[in-house]
Design a protein around this motif. Structure first.
Motif, PDB file in Angstrom:
ATOM      1  N   ALA A   1       0.856  -1.183   0.000  1.00  0.00           N
ATOM      2  CA  ALA A   1       0.000   0.000   0.000  1.00  0.00           C
ATOM      3  C   ALA A   1       0.891   1.232   0.000  1.00  0.00           C
ATOM      4  N   TRP A   2       0.564   2.180  -0.865  1.00  0.00           N
ATOM      5  CA  TRP A   2       1.350   3.404  -0.999  1.00  0.00           C
ATOM      6  C   TRP A   2       0.434   4.614  -1.091  1.00  0.00           C
ATOM      7  N   GLY A   3       0.934   5.735  -0.599  1.00  0.00           N
ATOM      8  CA  GLY A   3       0.245   6.986  -0.806  1.00  0.00           C
ATOM      9  C   GLY A   3       0.681   7.625  -2.119  1.00  0.00           C
ATOM     10  N   GLN A   4       0.144   8.805  -2.387  1.00  0.00           N
ATOM     11  CA  GLN A   4       0.436   9.483  -3.652  1.00  0.00           C
ATOM     12  C   GLN A   4       1.676  10.356  -3.572  1.00  0.00           C
ATOM     13  N   GLY A   5       2.168  10.597  -2.356  1.00  0.00           N
ATOM     14  CA  GLY A   5       3.391  11.356  -2.176  1.00  0.00           C
ATOM     15  C   GLY A   5       3.160  12.814  -1.863  1.00  0.00           C
ATOM     16  N   THR A   6       4.136  13.413  -1.189  1.00  0.00           N
ATOM     17  CA  THR A   6       4.132  14.843  -0.910  1.00  0.00           C
ATOM     18  C   THR A   6       5.553  15.363  -1.129  1.00  0.00           C
ATOM     19  N   GLN A   7       5.664  16.475  -1.834  1.00  0.00           N
ATOM     20  CA  GLN A   7       6.968  16.996  -2.239  1.00  0.00           C
ATOM     21  C   GLN A   7       7.615  17.801  -1.116  1.00  0.00           C
ATOM     22  N   VAL A   8       8.882  17.514  -0.869  1.00  0.00           N
ATOM     23  CA  VAL A   8       9.690  18.277   0.080  1.00  0.00           C
ATOM     24  C   VAL A   8      10.855  18.880  -0.689  1.00  0.00           C
ATOM     25  N   THR A   9      10.994  20.194  -0.604  1.00  0.00           N
ATOM     26  CA  THR A   9      12.079  20.888  -1.286  1.00  0.00           C
ATOM     27  C   THR A   9      12.843  21.723  -0.267  1.00  0.00           C
ATOM     28  N   VAL A  10      14.152  21.491  -0.199  1.00  0.00           N
ATOM     29  CA  VAL A  10      15.010  22.196   0.760  1.00  0.00           C
ATOM     30  C   VAL A  10      15.981  23.068  -0.031  1.00  0.00           C
ATOM     31  N   SER A  11      15.920  24.365   0.189  1.00  0.00           N
ATOM     32  CA  SER A  11      16.772  25.283  -0.565  1.00  0.00           C
ATOM     33  C   SER A  11      17.993  25.726   0.237  1.00  0.00           C
TER      34      SER A  11
END
Length: 121
Positions: free
Chosen positions: A111-121
């Motif tokens: 089972a997997w979710g759709q994902g959430t984006q993490v961006t570190v600048s």
């Protein structure tokens, strides 16, 4: 079975984010729950996992900076991410499986979710 992630976003290096994974259709307290991340063109990488008893597992790259936890009553799994670095930039996925063997192998999860984006600048 459905997993829905939230909490991703843009943060400066050294900052923190907390991801959430809301589960429905089953109880997070009875499954092994994990967070993975993936950068385009690269393999999906295990980040952290927690078993039904609450024992936690971490990849070497995040141990000491990330904390996985769960709220069985709310059916939510969290990933607290501190001291974020640009190399932590990725899509983060929540996943569930039965049993702890092979926790860092994406192929063992069903089972997997759709994902959430993490961006570190």
């Amino acid at each position: 079975v459905q997993l829905v992630e939230s909490g991703g976003g843009l943060v400066q290096a050294g900052g923190s984010l907390r991801l959430s994974c809301q589960a429905s259709g089953y109880m997070v307290g009875t499954y092994f729950m994990a967070w993975f991340r993936q950068v385009p063109g690269q393999a999906r990488e295990a980040v952290a996992g927690v078993n039904s008893g609450g024992s936690t597992f971490y990849s070497a790259s995040v141990e000491g900076r990330f904390t996985i936890s769960k709220d069985n009553a709310k059916n939510i799994v969290y990933l607290q991410m501190d001291a974020l670095q640009p190399e932590d930039t990725a899509m983060y996925y929540c996943a569930a499986k039965a049993g702890v063997i092979g926790w860092s192998s994406p192929g063992t999860y069903n089972a997997w979710g759709q994902g959430t984006q993490v961006t570190v600048s």
